[in-house]
Design a protein around this motif. Structure first.
Motif, PDB file in Angstrom:
ATOM      1  N   TRP A 122       9.319 -24.716  17.826  1.00 42.46           N
ATOM      2  CA  TRP A 122       9.622 -25.888  18.648  1.00 42.46           C
ATOM      3  C   TRP A 122       9.125 -25.640  20.066  1.00 42.46           C
ATOM      4  N   HIS A 123       8.404 -26.624  20.608  1.00 46.27           N
ATOM      5  CA  HIS A 123       7.825 -26.518  21.944  1.00 46.27           C
ATOM      6  C   HIS A 123       7.499 -27.913  22.454  1.00 46.27           C
ATOM      7  N   ARG A 124       7.094 -27.985  23.727  1.00 48.41           N
ATOM      8  CA  ARG A 124       6.656 -29.252  24.298  1.00 48.41           C
ATOM      9  C   ARG A 124       5.443 -28.996  25.181  1.00 48.41           C
ATOM     10  N   HIS A 125       4.749 -30.072  25.515  1.00 51.77           N
ATOM     11  CA  HIS A 125       3.614 -30.016  26.431  1.00 51.77           C
ATOM     12  C   HIS A 125       3.932 -30.932  27.599  1.00 51.77           C
ATOM     13  N   ASP A 126       3.738 -30.430  28.822  1.00 50.68           N
ATOM     14  CA  ASP A 126       4.030 -31.227  30.013  1.00 50.68           C
ATOM     15  C   ASP A 126       2.770 -31.798  30.643  1.00 50.68           C
ATOM     16  N   ALA A 127       1.673 -31.697  29.911  1.00 51.07           N
ATOM     17  CA  ALA A 127       0.386 -32.260  30.334  1.00 51.07           C
ATOM     18  C   ALA A 127      -0.313 -32.754  29.072  1.00 51.07           C
ATOM     19  N   PRO A 128      -1.273 -33.651  29.201  1.00 50.58           N
ATOM     20  CA  PRO A 128      -1.977 -34.156  28.016  1.00 50.58           C
ATOM     21  C   PRO A 128      -2.642 -33.035  27.213  1.00 50.58           C
ATOM     22  N   LEU A 129      -2.586 -33.181  25.904  1.00 50.91           N
ATOM     23  CA  LEU A 129      -3.193 -32.229  24.982  1.00 50.91           C
ATOM     24  C   LEU A 129      -3.899 -33.023  23.881  1.00 50.91           C
ATOM     25  N   TYR A 130      -5.181 -32.758  23.710  1.00 51.60           N
ATOM     26  CA  TYR A 130      -5.976 -33.377  22.644  1.00 51.60           C
ATOM     27  C   TYR A 130      -6.050 -32.373  21.504  1.00 51.60           C
ATOM     28  N   ALA A 131      -5.822 -32.836  20.285  1.00 54.02           N
ATOM     29  CA  ALA A 131      -5.908 -31.977  19.107  1.00 54.02           C
ATOM     30  C   ALA A 131      -6.839 -32.598  18.080  1.00 54.02           C
ATOM     31  N   TYR A 132      -7.629 -31.744  17.437  1.00 54.71           N
ATOM     32  CA  TYR A 132      -8.509 -32.174  16.350  1.00 54.71           C
ATOM     33  C   TYR A 132      -8.289 -31.210  15.193  1.00 54.71           C
ATOM     34  N   ILE A 133      -7.912 -31.749  14.038  1.00 57.77           N
ATOM     35  CA  ILE A 133      -7.650 -30.910  12.866  1.00 57.77           C
ATOM     36  C   ILE A 133      -8.986 -30.591  12.199  1.00 57.77           C
ATOM     37  N   LEU A 134      -9.400 -29.339  12.319  1.00 58.80           N
ATOM     38  CA  LEU A 134     -10.676 -28.898  11.750  1.00 58.80           C
ATOM     39  C   LEU A 134     -10.592 -28.726  10.239  1.00 58.80           C
ATOM     40  N   SER A 135      -9.457 -28.210   9.762  1.00 57.62           N
ATOM     41  CA  SER A 135      -9.282 -28.015   8.319  1.00 57.62           C
ATOM     42  C   SER A 135      -7.796 -27.966   7.990  1.00 57.62           C
ATOM     43  N   GLY A 136      -7.480 -28.259   6.745  1.00 59.09           N
ATOM     44  CA  GLY A 136      -6.097 -28.218   6.289  1.00 59.09           C
ATOM     45  C   GLY A 136      -5.337 -29.497   6.617  1.00 59.09           C
ATOM     46  N   ASN A 137      -4.039 -29.433   6.435  1.00 59.75           N
ATOM     47  CA  ASN A 137      -3.144 -30.562   6.676  1.00 59.75           C
ATOM     48  C   ASN A 137      -1.953 -30.083   7.489  1.00 59.75           C
ATOM     49  N   LEU A 138      -1.774 -30.647   8.679  1.00 63.24           N
ATOM     50  CA  LEU A 138      -0.687 -30.262   9.574  1.00 63.24           C
ATOM     51  C   LEU A 138       0.403 -31.328   9.547  1.00 63.24           C
ATOM     52  N   THR A 139       1.654 -30.898   9.446  1.00 62.37           N
ATOM     53  CA  THR A 139       2.805 -31.787   9.557  1.00 62.37           C
ATOM     54  C   THR A 139       3.527 -31.437  10.849  1.00 62.37           C
ATOM     55  N   VAL A 140       3.820 -32.457  11.674  1.00 62.30           N
ATOM     56  CA  VAL A 140       4.510 -32.222  12.943  1.00 62.30           C
ATOM     57  C   VAL A 140       5.823 -33.000  12.939  1.00 62.30           C
ATOM     58  N   HIS A 141       6.901 -32.291  13.276  1.00 60.10           N
ATOM     59  CA  HIS A 141       8.243 -32.866  13.374  1.00 60.10           C
ATOM     60  C   HIS A 141       8.584 -32.999  14.857  1.00 60.10           C
TER      61      HIS A 141
END
Length: 101
Positions: A30-49
């Protein structure tokens, strides 16, 4: 992700990037980001709660701006590694990632 406006943090801009690899069955705490973050999934399948109960699934090829100021955790529920390209649009006045106490 959570219908938030993108707001750049105060201070001198610091842009950084990395590739995160998450093994099958692995989790990101568990974490947070206090600034914008761009993510690109290169491979696999990510689940975010997210702390508000929202759960999003991101397959390979998905790009998104992550939630700002909201705790969340990621998990790889698949059999293959998840690889994520992460670009942080931070500043000298905020941490890119803050772990939940």
């Amino acid at each position: 992700i959570l219908n938030q406006n993108v707001v750049y943090p105060p201070g001198k801009p610091e842009i950084s990037n990395s590739i995160i690899t998450l093994a099958a069955g692995g989790t990101i705490p568990w974490h947070r980001h206090d600034a914008p973050l761009y993510a690109y999934i290169l491979s696999g399948n990510l689940t975010v709660h997210y702390e508000n109960g929202v759960v999003n699934k991101y397959p390979a090829g998905t790009a998104f701006l992550e939630a700002i100021g909201t705790y969340h955790m990621g998990e790889n529920t698949g059999k293959d590694p998840v690889r994520i390209l992460v670009v942080n649009f931070g500043s000298d006045q905020v941490q890119n990632t803050v772990l939940r106490p």
